[in-house]
Design a protein around this motif. Structure first.
Motif, PDB file in Angstrom:
ATOM      1  N   CYS A 240      -6.284   5.946 -10.650  1.00  0.00           N
ATOM      2  CA  CYS A 240      -4.883   6.076 -11.057  1.00  0.00           C
ATOM      3  C   CYS A 240      -4.686   6.099 -12.563  1.00  0.00           C
ATOM      4  CB  CYS A 240      -4.045   4.947 -10.447  1.00  0.00           C
ATOM      5  SG  CYS A 240      -4.442   3.312 -11.122  1.00  0.00           S
TER       6      CYS A 240
ATOM      7  N   GLY B 128       0.779  -1.230   0.000  1.00  0.00           N
ATOM      8  CA  GLY B 128       0.000   0.000   0.000  1.00  0.00           C
ATOM      9  C   GLY B 128       0.808   1.275   0.000  1.00  0.00           C
TER      10      GLY B 128
ATOM     11  N   LYS C 161      -6.171   8.038   2.122  1.00  0.00           N
ATOM     12  CA  LYS C 161      -6.966   6.834   1.882  1.00  0.00           C
ATOM     13  C   LYS C 161      -6.292   5.951   0.843  1.00  0.00           C
ATOM     14  CE  LYS C 161     -11.438   8.852   3.169  1.00  0.00           C
ATOM     15  NZ  LYS C 161     -12.803   9.192   2.714  1.00  0.00           N
ATOM     16  N   SER C 162      -6.319   6.392  -0.401  1.00  0.00           N
ATOM     17  CA  SER C 162      -5.691   5.628  -1.473  1.00  0.00           C
ATOM     18  C   SER C 162      -5.136   6.613  -2.487  1.00  0.00           C
ATOM     19  CB  SER C 162      -6.715   4.684  -2.122  1.00  0.00           C
ATOM     20  OG  SER C 162      -7.821   5.419  -2.614  1.00  0.00           O
ATOM     21  N   TRP C 163      -4.585   6.080  -3.559  1.00  0.00           N
ATOM     22  CA  TRP C 163      -3.993   6.912  -4.600  1.00  0.00           C
ATOM     23  C   TRP C 163      -4.962   8.009  -5.037  1.00  0.00           C
ATOM     24  CZ3 TRP C 163       0.828   7.088  -6.702  1.00  0.00           C
ATOM     25  CH2 TRP C 163       0.982   7.802  -7.887  1.00  0.00           C
ATOM     26  N   SER C 164      -4.480   9.259  -5.091  1.00  0.00           N
ATOM     27  CA  SER C 164      -5.386  10.357  -5.424  1.00  0.00           C
ATOM     28  C   SER C 164      -4.750  11.352  -6.397  1.00  0.00           C
ATOM     29  CB  SER C 164      -5.787  11.102  -4.143  1.00  0.00           C
ATOM     30  OG  SER C 164      -4.647  11.633  -3.498  1.00  0.00           O
TER      31      SER C 164
ATOM     32  N   CYS D 267      -2.156  -0.094  -8.490  1.00  0.00           N
ATOM     33  CA  CYS D 267      -2.456   0.091  -7.065  1.00  0.00           C
ATOM     34  C   CYS D 267      -2.372  -1.203  -6.271  1.00  0.00           C
ATOM     35  CB  CYS D 267      -3.862   0.687  -6.890  1.00  0.00           C
ATOM     36  SG  CYS D 267      -4.047   2.349  -7.558  1.00  0.00           S
TER      37      CYS D 267
ATOM     38  N   SER E  72      -4.716  -3.460  -5.944  1.00  0.00           N
ATOM     39  CA  SER E  72      -5.923  -3.501  -5.126  1.00  0.00           C
ATOM     40  C   SER E  72      -7.114  -3.960  -5.955  1.00  0.00           C
ATOM     41  CB  SER E  72      -6.213  -2.105  -4.540  1.00  0.00           C
ATOM     42  OG  SER E  72      -6.472  -1.183  -5.585  1.00  0.00           O
TER      43      SER E  72
ATOM     44  N   CYS F 274     -10.708  -3.308  -7.345  1.00  0.00           N
ATOM     45  CA  CYS F 274     -11.345  -2.018  -7.674  1.00  0.00           C
ATOM     46  C   CYS F 274     -12.622  -2.220  -8.485  1.00  0.00           C
ATOM     47  CB  CYS F 274     -10.359  -1.136  -8.434  1.00  0.00           C
ATOM     48  SG  CYS F 274      -9.635  -1.905  -9.898  1.00  0.00           S
TER      49      CYS F 274
END
Length: 650
Positions: free
Chosen positions: A535, A418, A439-442, A552, A554, A556
């Protein structure tokens, strides 16, 4: 000694980078406009401040921006930034205070002048004030404080909250003329009609500043706050009505946490360490979290009559037996961390690269060469480079630096558990930076060979004694801009130079802008696939049917959209190249959405590219050649150039 011709070429190219040249030009304009104030280095904008403002303006004007607009925005923003720093007239109290004011300005601080100008004050705003006068409203028992600050010529009256009346007593209280205070959570009352009168309504979120160098304050701390310690707290005594006055250093200010089934309960943890090295958590609940805006790590906090809670009773998931809370009788005093300053030698790179122009105040005839600058450092020895006047290069970086800004090209991206790591390279070297997101990729689409500007970096040594950078998305002063994908970049002529395709062979680093047409469309490859919306990278279906983002790392399933993957020939009068692109850029070139394209019959899809022959575009383009086999660039196949932005020419 052999001369590395590739390094020389890279240095020459960076020396002629229009984006960097415009930053220098803007700095020279702002410097000239300072007039009589130009001798004060604090009143000259630093390299990173100018760069941030230029890029923020480009984000605000996605269709492009002129040099005049950029310079106007910069000038206005800088004038607002410094205007409160030169008040026309101030009281003797403030004049005296300014001479010894050495603490850092809190992030949410607003000036009293700006409150008067905007007639607005948000609840999260901080006012760092000094008491100009303290009085009782005639015919009432209401205490009023007249507040000023060191940046303003106006003053502002505050209705004092009744919980502070005991320390406002004219005979024995400490809220007297010359006392510094911090307040937040304020409501502004503006008089109607033609009156300019404005007052602050009572706020409970009020902290009194103490100065250990002042005898009266030192006696207060010693007499009231040094007899109790964290180890002396007894829950049995608390139940019998015993109150405590505690003194401790603020070690950490945690993020805002959300609790409760509906997510309606907010909490903030402040970690305190007393003189014996014992730690306790000071909790702020709900709106009380605003008080944390008044704190800074390293400052000493004096808590008079904090509410002492049992962890067991509150079902708090911490290891301590007790914790502290801001109760109805609690009063807070703060001895702020005094920022020490350190002389920092100006890096030798400034003599070899773009920054050399700045060393002589932008004109060699205007002053001597700057060999060192003074920057603040904290109690751990970390030096804050947010206001460093010059650009920082990779080779300049050392351990314990904060507020670093870097401009360079992404040469590698890695993801582990992460945490995203970027390898950023400029003409002096490359360094890894770890990105920590809330939180996550932004950051939108980012790939190898993209040109980025990132601020708010901090440096540290790894266990292997190598230097690395860290970046936290929500940290003060943090920003990240991808120039390669910035919509305004190809339409803002002062930030790039328009190249012919034939010139790209010698301008292979970073984002370039060309004017091209679509050529050999019979060899155009149009594919549709799903992309991770956060992303901008492709997704694949995993063994269990879930959609997985390879970038990522992850799942999704709910964050995907149909997109194009396009490979096409671009041409101009000098040359042709085979390039690739995905997402919105591909849709701009094809002039159709993926859903509309998929709605065409198979024959129409095959014939569609032929309708684009000779269509002209202005494109941002990067050399994405990568010999490492990175999964990020598997889509490009044998196309070495990525089109990151495309704008149709009318």
């Amino acid at each position: 000694m052999e001369i590395d011709q590739s390094n020389i070429a890279a240095e020459d190219e960076e020396e002629n980078d229009p984006f960097l040249k415009f930053i220098d030009y803007a700095k020279s304009i702002l410097h000239q406009n300072e007039g009589e104030l130009e001798e004060d280095s604090a009143r000259s904008p630093g390299w990173s401040w100018i760069t941030n403002r230029i890029l923020k303006t480009c984000v605000s004007y996605p269709s492009g921006v002129t040099p005049a607009i950029l310079l106007s925005e910069l000038s206005q923003a800088w004038n607002e930034h410094i205007r409160s720093g030169a008040p026309k007239k101030q009281s003797d109290v403030i004049t005296k205070l300014k001479k010894k004011h050495k603490r850092a300005k809190l992030p949410n601080t607003v000036t009293i002048d700006s409150v008067f100008e905007k007639k607005f004050l948000s609840l999260s705003s901080v006012i760092e004030a000094v008491i100009i006068d303290a009085f009782i409203l005639p015919g009432t028992n209401i205490y009023m404080l007249t507040l000023g600050d060191i940046w303003s010529s106006n003053t502002l009256d505050l209705y004092l909250h009744r919980r502070f009346y005991s320390i406002a007593d004219p005979d024995n209280g400490i809220l007297k003329k010359g006392r510094e205070v911090l307040l937040t959570g304020c409501y502004l009352r503006v008089a109607t009609g033609n009156s300019v009168c404005a007052r602050l309504l009572p706020t409970e979120y009020f902290v009194v500043l103490l100065d250990e160098d002042e005898d009266d304050d030192a006696m207060l701390i010693g007499a009231q706050f040094c007899s109790d310690s964290f180890s002396s707290i007894s829950l049995d005594s608390v139940k019998e009505g015993t109150s405590y006055s505690l003194y401790a250093r603020i070690e950490n200010i945690g993020p805002l946490e959300v609790h409760g089934k509906s997510g309606s309960l907010e909490r903030k943890q402040i970690t305190l360490v007393d003189n014996d090295g014992i730690r306790l958590i000071f909790f702020l609940w709900g709106e009380q979290a605003l008080i944390a805006n008044l704190f800074s790590v390293g400052s000493m906090l004096a808590l008079d009559r904090p509410f002492i809670a049992s962890v067991v009773d509150n079902s708090l998931e911490i290891c301590d037996e007790v914790c502290l809370e801001y109760g109805s009788a609690t009063q807070l005093y703060l001895v702020p961390l005094i920022l020490h300053e350190e002389q920092v030698s100006v890096a030798l790179t400034q003599n070899h690269y773009q920054g050399s122009r700045l060393l002589t105040a932008l004109n060699p005839s205007e002053g001597p060469i700057v060999s060192q600058v003074t920057l603040p450092c904290d109690s751990q020895g970390s030096i804050d480079f947010r206001n460093y006047p010059f650009r920082s290069y990779v080779v300049d970086l050392r351990n314990k630096m904060t507020g670093i800004s870097l401009y360079g090209v992404v040469t590698d991206i890695r993801v582990s558990e992460g945490i995203f790591s970027l390898k950023i390279e400029d003409t002096t070297g490359a360094i890894w930076a770890k990105l920590h997101f809330v939180k996550s990729w932004s950051l939108g689409r980012l790939a190898i060979a993209h040109t980025v500007y990132i601020s708010g970096l901090s440096s540290s040594l790894t266990p292997q004694e190598s230097l690395q950078l860290s970046w936290y998305e929500n940290a003060t002063g943090s920003s990240f801009f991808n120039l390669s994908c910035l919509p305004a970049f190809p339409n803002t002529s002062c930030l790039h130079r328009l190249l012919c395709l034939n010139d790209l062979s010698i301008h292979t680093s970073g984002a370039q802008v060309c004017r091209v047409w679509l050529d050999q469309v019979e060899h155009c490859h149009v594919n549709t696939r799903y992309m991770h919306t956060l992303c901008g990278h492709r997704v694949e279906q995993g063994p269990n049917g879930d959609l997985e983002c390879k970038f990522c790392q992850s799942i999704c399933n709910a964050e995907v959209e149909l997109t194009f993957h396009l490979k096409i020939t671009l041409a101009d009068d000098t040359s042709k190249i085979f390039a690739w692109c995905i997402g919105q850029t591909a849709a701009e070139l094809l002039q159709i959405s993926p859903d509309e394209f998929c709605g065409l019959s198979e024959d129409e899809q095959i014939m569609y590219p032929s309708s684009l022959e000779r269509e002209k575009f202005t494109v941002s383009i990067v050399n994405s050649r990568d010999d490492s086999g990175s999964f990020l660039e598997q889509d490009r196949d044998r196309a070495d150039w990525e089109v990151t932005r495309a704008i149709k020419c009318e």
